[in-house]
Design a protein around this motif. Structure first.
Motif, PDB file in Angstrom:
ATOM      1  N   ARG A 143       0.826  -1.196   0.000  1.00 63.22           N
ATOM      2  CA  ARG A 143       0.000   0.000   0.000  1.00 63.22           C
ATOM      3  C   ARG A 143       0.870   1.258   0.000  1.00 63.22           C
ATOM      4  N   ALA A 169      -2.480   1.137  -8.137  1.00 62.20           N
ATOM      5  CA  ALA A 169      -1.211   0.429  -8.279  1.00 62.20           C
ATOM      6  C   ALA A 169      -0.869   0.301  -9.757  1.00 62.20           C
ATOM      7  N   THR A 223      -9.752  -4.371  -9.043  1.00 62.32           N
ATOM      8  CA  THR A 223      -8.526  -5.109  -9.334  1.00 62.32           C
ATOM      9  C   THR A 223      -8.637  -5.691 -10.733  1.00 62.32           C
ATOM     10  N   ALA A 275       2.108   1.041  -5.364  1.00 64.13           N
ATOM     11  CA  ALA A 275       0.870   1.694  -4.940  1.00 64.13           C
ATOM     12  C   ALA A 275       1.145   3.179  -4.760  1.00 64.13           C
ATOM     13  N   ASN A 308      -7.207   0.910  -5.012  1.00 64.00           N
ATOM     14  CA  ASN A 308      -7.368   0.392  -3.652  1.00 64.00           C
ATOM     15  C   ASN A 308      -8.408   1.129  -2.832  1.00 64.00           C
ATOM     16  N   GLU A 313      -6.172   5.855  -4.491  1.00 69.32           N
ATOM     17  CA  GLU A 313      -4.910   5.118  -4.471  1.00 69.32           C
ATOM     18  C   GLU A 313      -4.993   4.030  -5.530  1.00 69.32           C
TER      19      GLU A 313
END
Length: 469
Positions: free
Chosen positions: A298, A347, A452, A392, A433, A345
Motif C-alpha cells: 500500500r 497500483a 482489481t 501503490a 485500492n 490510491e
C-alpha cells in the motif's frame, strides 16, 4: 464539566477496557494500563502527574484522547495548545494539540527502568493565545511487550527554529509532526535487519508546491523518511549504520548525539529535512510512537487513512495559510476546497522502454453523471503531474464542490509522458485500492471505489476505464 484526574497508579499488566478509543496500534494492547477520567492541564495551572509501574525495563508509551477547548488549527491565534511531557523530571517530548475535538494520540516516553515512574504534564510555551487548557481523556501508559526494538531506536525530532518565521516554537503553528511509523527489511548480514522511520508532517513550507502535491502524492501533508539504522539479532544498533535524510534529500551518515539509542535530529529546512547538529536551546522536541507499520503493498498515505484526524489538520493548515483557491474551480491548477477532491490510491507498473524519450506517467480521470463528456484529471493536464513511480501510489482528482461518490460514472487511467518525447514503455494499472471524499469536517468518508484487474496503457491505447458503479 470535566473532572480533574488525581495521580493514577497504573501498571502495564492491567487489562485496559475494550471501549478505550485510541490510535489503532494502542487500542486492544493489554500490556498498557488505562486510567479513568480526564487529566486537565491548564495555562497558569499546576503541573499534573501520572504514575506507572514498569514490571521490566524498556521503552514506554503513553496514549490518550487530547482536546483543547477553543482551539482550531485553521484559525490564527488559536492554532494549538502545547503540553510538555517529562518522565521522572526529564523532558522527553511535547504534544501539539491542534483541535477542540477529542483526538487519539500516542507518544513515546523513552527508556525506563523497572519500577515506579512519574509522568509530568505541563502547559507549555508555544501555545496559541486562545489556548486555556488541554483535556487528556482516559490516559493509557506502560511498557508494551511488542515493537520494543522499533521504539528503542526511534529518532527524537527537535523542532525547527530557523527559516522565515524565525520562531523557536514554529512547529506549534506550522509543519507540525503528526504521526510516525517504521518499516523493516532484512539486512545483508544474516539475522540483522534495517529499520526505517518516517513522519507525516501537517504541510511543508518549502519544496513541492501544493497543487503538485495533490496531483503526485494525493495530499498536502509532507511525508518523509528521516532515519534508518541496522540492528543485530538482539536489537542492538550496528555502529556506523545510522543514516538520515538531510537537506536536498541527501542521505548522510548520522554523526550526532544519541539519548540511549534514540538519535537526536532537528528539522532544519522548510521541507522538513533533518540535520544531526542540534540546537541546544530549541524548546520543542517530539518523540513519536513509531509502532505503526504500513500495510504491505500500500501507499504511504494509507498511514493517514488509519489516523483520519490527520486529514483535518492537513486541510485546516491550507485554509489558515491561505493556500486554498476561492471559489474552487476544477479547471484551474490551484488547490481548491479539499472536500472537493476524490482521494484515490492505485497500483501500477511500467514496462521496458521501446525507444528514447520520457517515461510515461499515469493520471486518473473522473467522469460525472451531470456531464459525462467532461473528464476531470488528477494531473490537470500538466505532464509533470502524472505519476511515473511504480507500486501503490496516491493522487487526488478535483471535481465540482458538493460532488459525492454516487455522482461518479467512471474512473479512468490515462497514460501521459512526464516530459519531452515518449520512450514507448507501457504502463499497466492493476488496482484501485480506495477512493473517498472528505466530509464537512475534513474527515475521510468511507471508501466507495475498489477495483482489481490488469489494464495495459500504451501510445496506441493511452486511456482505459478502470471502474464503474
Amino acid at each position: 464539566m470535566h473532572a480533574v484526574s488525581p495521580i493514577h497508579a497504573v501498571s502495564p499488566t492491567y487489562a485496559a477496557p475494550s471501549a478505550l478509543t485510541l490510535s489503532p496500534h494502542l487500542a486492544g494492547a493489554p500490556d498498557l494500563a488505562a486510567a479513568s477520567g480526564t487529566v486537565v492541564v491548564r495555562r497558569d495551572g499546576p503541573a499534573r502527574s501520572l504514575t506507572f509501574i514498569a514490571r521490566q525495563g524498556g521503552e514506554a508509551v503513553v496514549g490518550f484522547e487530547a482536546a483543547a477547548p477553543g482551539i482550531s488549527w485553521d484559525r490564527k491565534g488559536a492554532e494549538s495548545a502545547v503540553v510538555s511531557i517529562a518522565v521522572d523530571g526529564r523532558h522527553v517530548t511535547d504534544l501539539v494539540v491542534p483541535s477542540s475535538e477529542p483526538t487519539p494520540r500516542s507518544l513515546g516516553l523513552g527508556h525506563v527502568r523497572p519500577g515506579r515512574h512519574k509522568v509530568t504534564l505541563r502547559f507549555a510555551r508555544g501555545s496559541a493565545p486562545a489556548a486555556r487548557r488541554v483535556l487528556l481523556t482516559r490516559p493509557r501508559i506502560g511498557v508494551p511487550r511488542a515493537d520494543q526494538v522499533a521504539l528503542r531506536h526511534a529518532p527524537v525530532i527537535i523542532g525547527r527554529t530557523t527559516g522565515p518565521l524565525n520562531d523557536p516554537y514554529q512547529n506549534a503553528t506550522t509543519d507540525t509532526p503528526l504521526i510516525a511509523w517504521h518499516e523493516t527489511r532484512p539486512a545483508e548480514t544474516p539475522g540483522h535487519q534495517v529499520i526505517e522511520y518516517s513522519v507525516v508532517w501537517s504541510n511543508e513550507d518549502g519544496g513541492t508546491d501544493s497543487p503538485a502535491l495533490m496531483a503526485r502524492w494525493g495530499r498536502t501533508t509532507d511525508i518523509e523518511w528521516i532515519y534508518r539504522v541496522e540492528v543485530d539479532a538482539s536489537g542492538r544498533r550496528v555502529d556506523g549504520t545510522g543514516v538520515y535524510q538531510a537537506p536536498e534529500h541527501a542521505t548522510l551518515k548520522f554523526t550526532g548525539r544519541y539519548e540511549a539509542d534514540h538519535p537526536l535530529l532537528q528539522t532544519c529546512t522548510q521541507n522538513n529535512n533533518m540535520c544531526d547538529a542540534v540546537s541546544k536551546d530549541a524548546p520543542l522536541r517530539f518523540l513519536p510512537d513509531v509502532r505503526a507499520e504500513r500495510p504491505a503493498g500500500r501507499a504511504r498515505e494509507v498511514v493517514m487513512d488509519r489516523e483520519p484526524w490527520t486529514y483535518r489538520v492537513m486541510a485546516q493548515e491550507m485554509v489558515r495559510e491561505e493556500k486554498i483557491e476561492e471559489p474552487s474551480d476544477p479547471s484551474t491548477r490551484e488547490v481548491g476546497d479539499q472536500r472537493a477532491y476524490l482521494f484515490a490510491e492505485f497500483a501500477k507498473t511500467t514496462g521496458s522502454p521501446a525507444g528514447t524519450g520520457s517515461v510515461p506517467g499515469v493520471a486518473l480521470g473522473v467522469r460525472l453523471k451531470s456531464d459525462p463528456s467532461r473528464l476531470y484529471r488528477s494531473d490537470h493536464d500538466q505532464p509533470t503531474w502524472s505519476i511515473e513511480r511504480d507500486g501503490a501510489v496516491a493522487t487526488t482528482v478535483e471535481v465540482p464542490e458538493g460532488t459525492a461518490l454516487s455522482d461518479i460514472v467512471s474512473v479512468e487511467a490515462i497514460r501521459r509522458p512526464v516530459g519531452a518525447g515518449d520512450n514507448g514503455a507501457s504502463a499497466t494499472v492493476t488496482a484501485v485500492n480506495r477512493g473517498f471524499f472528505l466530509d464537512g469536517s475534513y474527515l475521510p468518508l468511507p471508501s466507495g471505489i475498489s477495483w482489481t484487474g490488469s489494464v495495459a496503457l500504451s501510445k496506441e491505447r493511452p486511456s482505459a476505464v478502470l471502474w464503474r458503479p
